[in-house]
Scaffold this active site. Structure first.
Site, PDB file in Angstrom:
ATOM      1  N   TYR A  63      59.523  44.245  49.825  1.00 48.15           N
ATOM      2  CA  TYR A  63      58.766  45.479  50.017  1.00 48.15           C
ATOM      3  C   TYR A  63      59.433  46.326  51.110  1.00 48.15           C
ATOM      4  O   TYR A  63      59.410  45.975  52.289  1.00 48.15           O
ATOM      5  CB  TYR A  63      57.322  45.196  50.404  1.00 48.15           C
ATOM      6  N   HIS A 131      58.666  34.418  44.862  1.00 49.84           N
ATOM      7  CA  HIS A 131      58.156  35.649  44.257  1.00 49.84           C
ATOM      8  C   HIS A 131      58.378  35.680  42.744  1.00 49.84           C
ATOM      9  O   HIS A 131      57.514  36.135  41.994  1.00 49.84           O
ATOM     10  CB  HIS A 131      58.848  36.840  44.921  1.00 49.84           C
ATOM     11  N   SER A 210      47.396  43.050  41.923  1.00 48.99           N
ATOM     12  CA  SER A 210      47.044  44.204  41.080  1.00 48.99           C
ATOM     13  C   SER A 210      45.735  43.993  40.322  1.00 48.99           C
ATOM     14  O   SER A 210      45.649  44.260  39.124  1.00 48.99           O
ATOM     15  CB  SER A 210      48.172  44.519  40.087  1.00 48.99           C
ATOM     16  N   PRO A 211      44.680  43.511  41.002  1.00 46.48           N
ATOM     17  CA  PRO A 211      43.406  43.298  40.301  1.00 46.48           C
ATOM     18  C   PRO A 211      42.738  44.599  39.875  1.00 46.48           C
ATOM     19  O   PRO A 211      41.801  44.571  39.076  1.00 46.48           O
ATOM     20  CB  PRO A 211      42.549  42.560  41.349  1.00 46.48           C
ATOM     21  N   GLY A 213      44.555  46.960  38.393  1.00 51.46           N
ATOM     22  CA  GLY A 213      45.485  47.569  37.448  1.00 51.46           C
ATOM     23  C   GLY A 213      46.321  48.658  38.084  1.00 51.46           C
ATOM     24  O   GLY A 213      46.554  49.705  37.482  1.00 51.46           O
ATOM     25  N   ARG A 214      46.793  48.402  39.311  1.00 51.77           N
ATOM     26  CA  ARG A 214      47.598  49.359  40.080  1.00 51.77           C
ATOM     27  C   ARG A 214      46.911  50.712  40.210  1.00 51.77           C
ATOM     28  O   ARG A 214      47.543  51.772  40.186  1.00 51.77           O
ATOM     29  CB  ARG A 214      48.990  49.500  39.472  1.00 51.77           C
ATOM     30  N   GLY A 215      45.583  50.665  40.317  1.00 55.65           N
ATOM     31  CA  GLY A 215      44.797  51.879  40.526  1.00 55.65           C
ATOM     32  C   GLY A 215      44.243  52.500  39.259  1.00 55.65           C
ATOM     33  O   GLY A 215      43.303  53.297  39.320  1.00 55.65           O
ATOM     34  N   PHE A 216      44.781  52.124  38.112  1.00 57.54           N
ATOM     35  CA  PHE A 216      44.322  52.743  36.865  1.00 57.54           C
ATOM     36  C   PHE A 216      42.860  52.403  36.585  1.00 57.54           C
ATOM     37  O   PHE A 216      42.105  53.247  36.089  1.00 57.54           O
ATOM     38  CB  PHE A 216      45.206  52.283  35.698  1.00 57.54           C
TER      39      PHE A 216
END
Length: 340
Positions: A63, A131, A210-211, A213-216
């Site tokens: 990152y 990772h 990403s629970p 959905g990356r913001g979607f």
């Protein structure tokens, strides 16, 4: 009750692993990937997380090519005894912005851990993840090298990311694995094919990344290429663009309806669904939603106080199977690509 006066419950990461708040914080977006960053707001978010009872803070050497670990170092130094620090190795980056390699060899692992320890300013990492898996390197060799780090006191517990159930069992036979981190959400359920069952069987905690959905799933954007900045990597993810995005936005209707019934946000319903996977599958689940805003952090932790009914769970059940588009342009880096 935590020292900060919250009621966020705690869970154990693996058998004999650290106790952490049942929701952690993903710190990736504080350095890159999701558009421009605001360091001051990100630091406020770290403080708000700890005050809310969040104690698992997740980063990785990839990152920002180490910048995220360096960013976290002052916070870690100020609260070392209060937090569980997780970082990862294996994804290699170079000056070529398009390049992503995967390294699991012993020499690279030893170089990576020393670099992470230095950037984080610590003597020991609480939870050290592989990772991504390089199938060309024998798994026992890689996990054996990680186990050496535990013996040497550089790492306390081991984790894996994006591995199959068979791979998790193989690794666990070499050294106990405390946590498995993979994408798991209303939109992404491929881990349920084998990894979730293996984790439950072995007593390994599951840490969904990403629970949201990356913001979607929050409804904050509907088409990445049209709404997000040029330096936001979601513009390159198939399910968030064009016809896929349009189709997937329609899948959020029951999420919004259930949110309205609870007086909650769609994000909270999505997180509550992930949290309740613990009861559904009989294992510890500690999602790590990422945010850079204190208000969003409090919204996310509020999801731990929501319990969805069976009827609501039934309404949400069909969503994942209807999602259009893969979660990455190149799925070869994921466990789904290696499922039998």
């Amino acid at each position: 009750m935590t020292e900060h006066g919250t009621t966020l419950e705690q869970a154990e990461l693996g058998k004999g692993g650290p106790l952490v708040g049942v929701q952690g914080l993903g710190c990736m977006g504080m350095s890159e990937f999701y558009g421009d960053t605001d360091e001051a707001a990100a630091r406020e978010t770290l403080d708000a997380a700890l005050a809310a009872g969040v104690t698992l803070f997740d980063t990785a050497d990839v990152y920002g090519r180490g910048r995220n670990e360096e960013f976290l170092a002052p916070f870690v130094a100020a609260h070392r005894d209060e937090i569980t620090l997780a970082t990862k190795f294996a994804i290699e980056r170079t000056d070529d912005p398009q390049y992503r390699g995967v390294r699991n060899d012993r020499g690279y692992i030893r170089e990576a851990v020393e670099a992470s320890l230095r950037r984080l300013g610590v003597d020991v990492i609480d939870l050290y993840y592989m990772h991504r898996r390089d199938p060309a390197v024998p798994f026992a060799e890689s996990v054996g090298a990680m186990a050496e780090l535990v013996s040497e006191g550089k790492v306390r517990h081991l984790g894996l990311s994006e591995v199959t159930g068979a791979e998790l069992r193989e690794a666990h036979a070499v050294h106990p694995i405390a946590a498995l981190q993979s994408e798991w959400s209303l939109f992404s359920r491929d881990v349920e094919r084998s990894a979730v069952g293996a984790a439950a069987e072995l007593g390994v905690a599951f840490v969904p990344y990403s629970p949201l959905g990356r913001g979607f799933l929050t409804g904050s954007f509907a088409d990445a290429s049209a709404e997000l900045s040029q330096n936001d990597f979601r513009r390159h993810q198939p399910r968030f663009n064009g016809d896929n995005a349009k189709a997937n936005a329609e899948l959020l209707v029951p999420v919004r309806e259930i949110a309205a019934q609870h007086g909650a946000s769609p994000a909270q319903i999505a997180l509550a669904w992930v949290q309740q996977r613990a009861q559904v599958h009989g294992l510890t689940v500690v999602p790590i939603p990422g945010t850079r805003k204190p208000g969003r952090l409090l919204e996310n932790t509020g999801a731990t106080r929501i319990t969805l009914t069976q009827a609501e769970l039934d309404l949400l059940e069909p969503i994942a199977a209807q999602v259009a588009g893969n979660r990455y342009p190149d799925m070869s880096f994921t466990s789904a690509a290696r499922e039998a």
